[in-house]
Design an enzyme around this catalytic site. Structure first.
Site, mmCIF file in Angstrom:
data_model
loop_
_atom_site.group_PDB
_atom_site.id
_atom_site.type_symbol
_atom_site.label_atom_id
_atom_site.label_comp_id
_atom_site.label_asym_id
_atom_site.label_seq_id
_atom_site.Cartn_x
_atom_site.Cartn_y
_atom_site.Cartn_z
ATOM 1 N N ILE A 25 0.856 -1.194 0.000
ATOM 2 C CA ILE A 25 0.000 0.000 0.000
ATOM 3 C C ILE A 25 0.888 1.239 0.000
ATOM 4 O O ILE A 25 0.764 2.117 -0.844
ATOM 5 C CB ILE A 25 -0.907 0.020 1.267
ATOM 6 C CG1 ILE A 25 -1.556 -1.327 1.509
ATOM 7 C CG2 ILE A 25 -1.890 1.157 1.205
ATOM 8 C CD1 ILE A 25 -2.431 -1.827 0.411
ATOM 9 N N THR A 136 -6.931 -0.365 6.767
ATOM 10 C CA THR A 136 -8.336 -0.715 6.990
ATOM 11 C C THR A 136 -8.593 -0.873 8.483
ATOM 12 O O THR A 136 -7.823 -1.517 9.183
ATOM 13 C CB THR A 136 -8.653 -2.044 6.271
ATOM 14 O OG1 THR A 136 -8.308 -1.896 4.890
ATOM 15 C CG2 THR A 136 -10.127 -2.398 6.397
ATOM 16 N N ARG A 170 -7.641 1.079 -1.919
ATOM 17 C CA ARG A 170 -8.419 0.129 -2.737
ATOM 18 C C ARG A 170 -7.504 -0.508 -3.788
ATOM 19 O O ARG A 170 -7.880 -0.643 -4.943
ATOM 20 C CB ARG A 170 -9.576 0.851 -3.443
ATOM 21 C CG ARG A 170 -10.746 1.121 -2.512
ATOM 22 C CD ARG A 170 -11.868 1.833 -3.202
ATOM 23 N NE ARG A 170 -13.119 1.783 -2.444
ATOM 24 C CZ ARG A 170 -14.143 2.608 -2.655
ATOM 25 N NH1 ARG A 170 -14.028 3.557 -3.582
ATOM 26 N NH2 ARG A 170 -15.263 2.514 -1.954
ATOM 27 N N LYS A 222 -15.224 0.738 3.730
ATOM 28 C CA LYS A 222 -14.098 -0.137 3.370
ATOM 29 C C LYS A 222 -14.355 -1.572 3.822
ATOM 30 O O LYS A 222 -14.187 -2.531 3.041
ATOM 31 C CB LYS A 222 -12.814 0.393 3.999
ATOM 32 C CG LYS A 222 -11.629 -0.542 3.878
ATOM 33 C CD LYS A 222 -11.176 -0.754 2.447
ATOM 34 C CE LYS A 222 -10.094 -1.814 2.394
ATOM 35 N NZ LYS A 222 -9.637 -2.123 1.041
ATOM 36 N N ARG A 229 -17.935 -8.630 -0.907
ATOM 37 C CA ARG A 229 -17.250 -9.506 -1.900
ATOM 38 C C ARG A 229 -17.071 -10.906 -1.317
ATOM 39 O O ARG A 229 -17.262 -11.906 -2.008
ATOM 40 C CB ARG A 229 -15.898 -8.897 -2.268
ATOM 41 C CG ARG A 229 -15.157 -9.623 -3.393
ATOM 42 C CD ARG A 229 -14.003 -8.794 -3.881
ATOM 43 N NE ARG A 229 -13.207 -9.423 -4.894
ATOM 44 C CZ ARG A 229 -13.506 -9.485 -6.192
ATOM 45 N NH1 ARG A 229 -14.640 -8.946 -6.638
ATOM 46 N NH2 ARG A 229 -12.704 -10.082 -7.046
ATOM 47 N N GLY A 273 -7.879 -15.886 -0.442
ATOM 48 C CA GLY A 273 -6.671 -15.425 0.252
ATOM 49 C C GLY A 273 -6.525 -13.917 0.141
ATOM 50 O O GLY A 273 -7.469 -13.217 -0.218
ATOM 51 N N CYS A 276 -6.903 -8.575 2.227
ATOM 52 C CA CYS A 276 -8.123 -7.780 2.443
ATOM 53 C C CYS A 276 -9.322 -8.651 2.779
ATOM 54 O O CYS A 276 -9.909 -8.569 3.846
ATOM 55 C CB CYS A 276 -8.483 -7.031 1.166
ATOM 56 S SG CYS A 276 -7.311 -5.848 0.633
ATOM 57 N N LYS A 279 -9.830 -10.817 5.990
ATOM 58 C CA LYS A 279 -9.801 -10.193 7.331
ATOM 59 C C LYS A 279 -10.776 -9.033 7.464
ATOM 60 O O LYS A 279 -11.309 -8.791 8.557
ATOM 61 C CB LYS A 279 -8.389 -9.761 7.697
ATOM 62 C CG LYS A 279 -7.827 -8.657 6.822
ATOM 63 C CD LYS A 279 -7.335 -7.491 7.584
ATOM 64 C CE LYS A 279 -6.665 -6.536 6.618
ATOM 65 N NZ LYS A 279 -6.775 -5.141 7.021
ATOM 66 N N ARG A 347 -0.032 -13.853 1.257
ATOM 67 C CA ARG A 347 -0.765 -13.690 2.521
ATOM 68 C C ARG A 347 -2.100 -14.436 2.499
ATOM 69 O O ARG A 347 -2.852 -14.336 1.539
ATOM 70 C CB ARG A 347 -0.985 -12.204 2.813
ATOM 71 C CG ARG A 347 0.266 -11.509 3.327
ATOM 72 C CD ARG A 347 0.058 -10.036 3.483
ATOM 73 N NE ARG A 347 0.008 -9.353 2.187
ATOM 74 C CZ ARG A 347 -0.128 -8.031 2.087
ATOM 75 N NH1 ARG A 347 -0.247 -7.289 3.163
ATOM 76 N NH2 ARG A 347 -0.147 -7.461 0.899
ATOM 77 N N ARG A 419 -9.724 -23.996 -9.949
ATOM 78 C CA ARG A 419 -10.158 -22.676 -10.427
ATOM 79 C C ARG A 419 -10.871 -22.717 -11.772
ATOM 80 O O ARG A 419 -10.966 -21.696 -12.444
ATOM 81 C CB ARG A 419 -8.931 -21.739 -10.574
ATOM 82 C CG ARG A 419 -8.211 -21.446 -9.282
ATOM 83 C CD ARG A 419 -8.958 -20.457 -8.364
ATOM 84 N NE ARG A 419 -8.321 -20.382 -7.050
ATOM 85 C CZ ARG A 419 -8.843 -19.759 -5.992
ATOM 86 N NH1 ARG A 419 -10.004 -19.154 -6.104
ATOM 87 N NH2 ARG A 419 -8.234 -19.761 -4.821
HETATM 88 N N1 SAJ Z 1 -11.599 -15.025 -5.381
HETATM 89 C C1 SAJ Z 1 -12.493 -16.055 -5.626
HETATM 90 N N2 SAJ Z 1 -13.565 -15.818 -6.447
HETATM 91 C C2 SAJ Z 1 -13.767 -14.595 -7.018
HETATM 92 C C3 SAJ Z 1 -12.861 -13.553 -6.731
HETATM 93 C C4 SAJ Z 1 -11.777 -13.786 -5.914
HETATM 94 O O1 SAJ Z 1 -12.329 -17.168 -5.143
HETATM 95 O O2 SAJ Z 1 -14.729 -14.448 -7.765
HETATM 96 C C5 SAJ Z 1 -10.469 -15.276 -4.494
HETATM 97 C C6 SAJ Z 1 -9.129 -15.023 -5.175
HETATM 98 O O3 SAJ Z 1 -8.645 -16.207 -5.751
HETATM 99 C C7 SAJ Z 1 -8.258 -14.568 -4.004
HETATM 100 C C8 SAJ Z 1 -9.244 -13.882 -3.067
HETATM 101 O O4 SAJ Z 1 -10.545 -14.342 -3.438
HETATM 102 O O5 SAJ Z 1 -7.694 -15.679 -3.340
HETATM 103 C C9 SAJ Z 1 -9.214 -12.364 -3.147
HETATM 104 O O6 SAJ Z 1 -9.319 -12.020 -4.512
HETATM 105 P P1 SAJ Z 1 -9.732 -10.495 -4.944
HETATM 106 O O7 SAJ Z 1 -9.981 -10.547 -6.421
HETATM 107 O O8 SAJ Z 1 -10.814 -10.009 -4.082
HETATM 108 O O9 SAJ Z 1 -8.375 -9.709 -4.756
HETATM 109 P P2 SAJ Z 1 -7.910 -8.853 -3.496
HETATM 110 O O10 SAJ Z 1 -7.911 -9.605 -2.243
HETATM 111 O O11 SAJ Z 1 -6.644 -8.205 -3.875
HETATM 112 O O12 SAJ Z 1 -9.096 -7.822 -3.394
HETATM 113 C C10 SAJ Z 1 -8.858 -6.498 -3.646
HETATM 114 C C11 SAJ Z 1 -9.881 -5.783 -2.846
HETATM 115 N N3 SAJ Z 1 -9.490 -4.410 -2.900
HETATM 116 C C12 SAJ Z 1 -9.234 -3.807 -1.712
HETATM 117 O O13 SAJ Z 1 -9.476 -4.276 -0.658
HETATM 118 C C13 SAJ Z 1 -8.625 -2.490 -1.828
HETATM 119 C C14 SAJ Z 1 -11.274 -5.975 -3.404
HETATM 120 O O14 SAJ Z 1 -12.155 -5.064 -2.743
HETATM 121 C C15 SAJ Z 1 -11.318 -5.678 -4.866
HETATM 122 O O15 SAJ Z 1 -12.625 -6.007 -5.368
HETATM 123 C C16 SAJ Z 1 -10.288 -6.525 -5.598
HETATM 124 O O16 SAJ Z 1 -9.004 -6.199 -5.044
HETATM 125 C C17 SAJ Z 1 -10.327 -6.151 -7.064
HETATM 126 O O17 SAJ Z 1 -11.120 -6.815 -7.772
HETATM 127 O O18 SAJ Z 1 -9.634 -5.205 -7.449
#
Ligand code: SAJ
Length: 444
Positions: A25, A136, A170, A222, A229, A273, A276, A279, A347, A419
């Site tokens: 970040i 956060t 974000r 946040k 999600r 994983g 964000c 947790k 992480r 996946r």
């Molecule tokens: N995942 C799934 N199914 C999905 C989407 C994700 O199993 O449909 C899994 C991924 O494999 C991963 C985990 O969830 O292990 C998180 O994936 P993510 O796409 O949510 O990625 P993150 O954790 O980097 O989420 C961040 C978040 N942004 C912030 O907190 C600032 C989330 O709010 C955003 O929606 C995401 O990025 C994004 O899409 O940009």
């Protein structure tokens, strides 16, 4: 300095900025403000990371488009300097705090890093300093922890001796700069004028909507957006389990469901994983619990998602049993250790959770990841003599794998797809026993 003087210095890019915490970040935001023309000092507890940054070397692996070049540009221009010393903050007008705020094994926020940053800052904080928390926070933390800690440690009064706001990040590993520049931000201020001043700062680097509000709203937005999600992903995972049991194909079901107006089902998978999503729902739940609200849905979604690595381990076990292999003699190769495709961030990695489940069965587990140091032994070397290949992360590099060749190197041709990465027929035609999250595993 009062807020209007500070705002004028911000508008002229004369305000001296600091960022505490130069991780996923903090480093991109420090580089962006430096590139926008501010002098930025980064305070970082890890001396190796400080050394790398001052040598214009990116301290993270994954593919972060544009970040390496940006870091080189601002370090060479003398706009960004990193240090371990908090004393550097004594000359700063604005201090961003970008430290981790994980939850512990009881899902209670662990604010140790935040407290340390606030205490370090308080000792040297100049009069009129604007403090912005990007980390956060559980709703209510700005009021009940950050404000009293800063006031007691610094002897200054909020709104007079210092100003305070919360601007949650974000970003997303793999898209750090793109998200930072292109996604709108919620900006909470402990006063409307503070929120406006913070808005004047971020408009230098964020080319999207800036929504000003109070700090509690920023904390809620946040944590709620990520809990939302997580619940969406849990729904997809639960439907995947229904499809496996009934013989459906989640990927086809999801595609057709999403043709129905107003539906937007997310993707099931081998787990959730990252720093964000796993947790932030607990940070929200903690804030709600503090106010006596006992949640049902949000904790249940966490349990569904956290159970997915164990579910994949069970698919592996079923596949080995059907192939007549003794579990305790089996060797399994997991593809992907990062929590997300084409990133190096491990992480809360579902793959590492899967590996633990398999090892508890007595299975010998090997892991591969093209981005994560320590897991980069070539796939066609690691796979020799193995009894199952488990795809857990959709790294683009895995599209290039020669499955026919990999099958020839395996002792038992089992492929478990976490996946929806492969087409079942393509894989079974090669002679694999194909198992998948969300698909019919009755005739692998
Ligand atoms: N995942 C799934 N199914 C999905 C989407 C994700 O199993 O449909 C899994 C991924 O494999 C991963 C985990 O969830 O292990 C998180 O994936 P993510 O796409 O949510 O990625 P993150 O954790 O980097 O989420 C961040 C978040 N942004 C912030 O907190 C600032 C989330 O709010 C955003 O929606 C995401 O990025 C994004 O899409 O940009």
């Amino acid at each position: 300095m009062n807020l209007s003087d500070l705002r004028s210095r911000i508008e002229k890019k004369q305000a001296r900025l600091a960022v505490i915490g130069l991780g996923y970040i903090g480093l991109p935001v420090a580089c962006e403000f430096a590139s926008a023309g501010f002098d930025v000092v980064g305070v970082e507890s890890n001396p190796q990371r400080v050394e790398k940054i001052n040598a214009a070397q990116l301290p993270m692996q994954g593919s972060e488009p544009g970040l390496r070049e940006l870091l080189t540009q601002v370090v060479k221009a003398g706009r960004l300097k990193a240090t371990c010393e908090y004393q550097a903050l004594s000359q700063c007008d604005v201090v961003l705090i970008c430290v981790e705020t994980p939850v512990d094994e009881h899902f209670v926020p662990n604010y140790a890093a935040l407290r340390s940053a606030l205490e370090g800052l308080s000792k040297v904080m100049p009069d009129g300093c604007l403090v912005i928390i990007e980390s956060t926070l559980s709703p209510g933390t700005m009021d009940h922890l950050v404000t009293p800690l800063l006031e007691e440690s610094s002897g200054k009064k909020l709104g007079e001796g210092f100003y305070l706001g919360n601007c949650p990040e974000r970003v997303m590993p793999g898209k750090l700069l793109a998200n930072l520049r292109g996604i709108g931000r919620v900006i909470g201020g402990m006063s409307p004028e503070t929120a406006e001043t913070i808005g004047a700062l971020y408009q230098h680097i964020v080319h999207a909507e800036l929504d000003l509000c109070d700090c509690l709203t920023a904390e809620l937005v946040k944590t709620v957006e990520n809990a939302y999600r997580d619940v969406q992903i849990a729904f997809a995972n639960e439907v995947a389990l229904i499809c496996e049991a009934t013989g459906g194909d989640i990927w086809q079901v999801r595609e057709l469901v999403n043709k129905s107006p107003g539906r937007q089902m997310l993707f099931p998978g081998g787990g959730v994983g990252g720093h964000c999503i796993p947790k932030d729902p607990w940070l929200l739940a903690y804030g709600a619990g503090e106010k006596g609200v006992a949640l049902q849905l949000i904790p249940a979604a966490r349990r569904v998602n956290d159970a997915m690595p164990a579910h994949v381990a069970d698919l592996v076990k079923q596949a080995l049993n059907l192939a007549g292999k003794r579990i305790e003699e089996a060797r399994v190769l997991i593809l992907g250790v990062a929590y997300l495709e084409d990133a190096d961030d491990t992480r809360n990695s579902p793959s590492l959770a899967l590996a633990q489940h398999l090892e508890r069965y007595g299975i010998k587990v090997m892991l591969h990841d093209p981005f994560v140091p320590g897991y980069q032994v070539a796939v066609d070397t690691a796979i020799v003599g193995s009894d199952a290949l488990v795809l857990m992360v959709k790294h683009s590099a895995y599209r290039q794998l020669d499955l026919a060749n990999l099958k020839s190197l395996m002792r038992t041709p089992i492929l478990v797809d976490g996946r929806g990465f492969y087409h079942p027929d393509d894989v079974r035609k090669l002679g694999f026993s194909y198992w998948a999250v969300g698909r019919d595993n009755h005739n692998p």
